[in-house]
Design a protein around this motif. Structure first.
Motif, PDB file in Angstrom:
ATOM      1  N   PRO A 115       0.810  -1.227   0.000  1.00 30.16           N
ATOM      2  CA  PRO A 115       0.000   0.000   0.000  1.00 30.16           C
ATOM      3  C   PRO A 115       0.841   1.274   0.000  1.00 30.16           C
ATOM      4  O   PRO A 115       0.417   2.299  -0.558  1.00 30.16           O
ATOM      5  CB  PRO A 115      -0.818  -0.121   1.295  1.00 30.16           C
ATOM      6  CG  PRO A 115      -0.886  -1.584   1.559  1.00 30.16           C
ATOM      7  CD  PRO A 115       0.431  -2.136   1.090  1.00 30.16           C
ATOM      8  N   GLY A 119       0.388   4.138  -2.588  1.00 27.25           N
ATOM      9  CA  GLY A 119       0.080   5.466  -2.071  1.00 27.25           C
ATOM     10  C   GLY A 119       0.968   6.540  -2.669  1.00 27.25           C
ATOM     11  O   GLY A 119       0.484   7.592  -3.114  1.00 27.25           O
ATOM     12  N   VAL A 160      -9.254   8.397  -1.876  1.00 26.34           N
ATOM     13  CA  VAL A 160      -8.552   7.311  -1.190  1.00 26.34           C
ATOM     14  C   VAL A 160      -9.337   6.011  -1.343  1.00 26.34           C
ATOM     15  O   VAL A 160      -8.758   4.934  -1.558  1.00 26.34           O
ATOM     16  CB  VAL A 160      -8.342   7.654   0.295  1.00 26.34           C
ATOM     17  CG1 VAL A 160      -7.697   6.481   1.026  1.00 26.34           C
ATOM     18  CG2 VAL A 160      -7.475   8.891   0.449  1.00 26.34           C
ATOM     19  N   ASN A 164      -8.192   2.456  -3.113  1.00 30.50           N
ATOM     20  CA  ASN A 164      -8.329   1.180  -2.415  1.00 30.50           C
ATOM     21  C   ASN A 164      -9.079   0.163  -3.281  1.00 30.50           C
ATOM     22  O   ASN A 164      -8.716  -1.021  -3.324  1.00 30.50           O
ATOM     23  CB  ASN A 164      -9.050   1.387  -1.095  1.00 30.50           C
ATOM     24  CG  ASN A 164      -9.008   0.165  -0.198  1.00 30.50           C
ATOM     25  OD1 ASN A 164      -8.071  -0.032   0.570  1.00 30.50           O
ATOM     26  ND2 ASN A 164     -10.023  -0.674  -0.286  1.00 30.50           N
ATOM     27  N   LEU A 231      -2.656   3.597   3.079  1.00 30.99           N
ATOM     28  CA  LEU A 231      -3.078   4.488   2.003  1.00 30.99           C
ATOM     29  C   LEU A 231      -3.452   5.859   2.527  1.00 30.99           C
ATOM     30  O   LEU A 231      -3.068   6.894   1.961  1.00 30.99           O
ATOM     31  CB  LEU A 231      -4.266   3.878   1.254  1.00 30.99           C
ATOM     32  CG  LEU A 231      -3.971   2.775   0.243  1.00 30.99           C
ATOM     33  CD1 LEU A 231      -5.255   2.285  -0.384  1.00 30.99           C
ATOM     34  CD2 LEU A 231      -3.004   3.259  -0.829  1.00 30.99           C
TER      35      LEU A 231
END
Length: 291
Positions: A115, A119, A160, A164, A231
């Motif tokens: 992640p 990110g 966000v 995901n 994230l």
């Protein structure tokens, strides 16, 4: 005698796992629970018993309320979308073939990336001034659509959540593919002979038969949502103004500010929520399976 000997031997087999569980799961949970009833201040860093003050802080503080509201919205925006997209992709890419195999591999690739890497990748893509997304929009004459995606309180959390979904849809697809492989082909053939369309077959035949996969993904999705941290921290740090704050990011901030008791209370609340949600979903699944 043999039964007693078997029981003793069984206990010896599970003893190492039990010791590891007690040392690395049960004891930290109990220690965290104990710490959640302790508190300190910047003037007195030593921990002392404060009763339910830390839990009262969870309820009364704006940042905490926003964090739990955001994690609920985050779950609503991600878990059902990942499951639906994963199911559709699993059905669409069912079977053999070079193209199907390549597409499945590409869709699953984000799952194996960390992640943090994802990110930082999307942080660069969505950067307000020089990010590829806004630069491309300006280059094709869509300046009005260029936007501070991660700096605007109204878009930070949805963005966000979208990242995901991009990351974990491949996992849902893989679970559904494994479940679809185990379906009885005769049932699908019977549905086709009865004149059912592909959509009707998916909705009324395939989807109900995949109930175990639905519940597995739902439980994993709920737990993953409550654990979401990487994230959020890399993309927004929980900002702006707590607009994308989640309990885990607030926990880190609280801990770094030296408020161990409040951070422990946050951790305990997340643990209890995950436990309750998992138990409720398992009970519902077992109840339906027993019918």
């Amino acid at each position: 005698m043999d039964r007693v000997r078997w029981r003793r031997g069984g206990l010896l087999y599970v003893a190492p796992a039990l010791v590891l569980y007690l040392a690395f799961v049960a004891w930290p949970v109990l220690k965290n629970l104990q710490t959640s009833f302790l508190g300190n201040t910047e003037f007195d860093p030593s921990l002392s018993f404060v009763g339910l003050d830390n839990y009262r802080w969870l309820v009364e503080t704006r940042a905490s309320r926003l964090a739990f509201r955001n994690v609920l919205l985050f779950g609503v925006l991600t878990v059902p979308v990942q499951m639906v997209l994963g199911l559709l992709l699993a059905v669409a890419l069912r079977g053999r073939g070079l193209v199907r195999g390549l597409l499945r591999t590409l869709l699953f690739l984000p799952v194996v990336l960390t992640p943090v890497v994802i990110g930082y990748l999307f942080a660069d893509l969505l950067e307000t001034t020089n990010g590829s997304v806004n630069t491309t929009l300006r280059a094709i004459g869509l300046d009005a659509l260029a936007h501070p995606w991660l700096a605007d309180p109204s878009t930070a959390l949805p963005v966000v959540a979208a990242v995901n979904v991009w990351m974990w849809t491949g996992f849902s697809m893989a679970i559904y593919q494994a479940a679809i492989t185990g379906l009885d082909d005769s049932v699908l053939e019977a549905a086709a002979l009865d004149g059912a369309s592909r959509w009707q077959t998916l909705r009324y035949v395939v989807a109900p038969m995949l109930r175990p996969a639905h519940y597995a993904l739902l439980i994993l999705g709920v737990i993953g949502t409550l654990k979401t941290f990487d994230l959020v921290y890399v993309l927004t740090r929980g900002g702006p103004d707590h607009a994308s704050e989640v309990p885990t990011s607030l926990l880190l901030t609280t801990l770094l500010n030296g408020r161990d008791g409040r951070a422990a209370a946050l951790g305990t609340a997340v643990f209890v929520l995950a436990l309750v949600m998992t138990v409720l979903q398992l009970r519902r699944y077992l109840r339906e399976e027993s019918r």
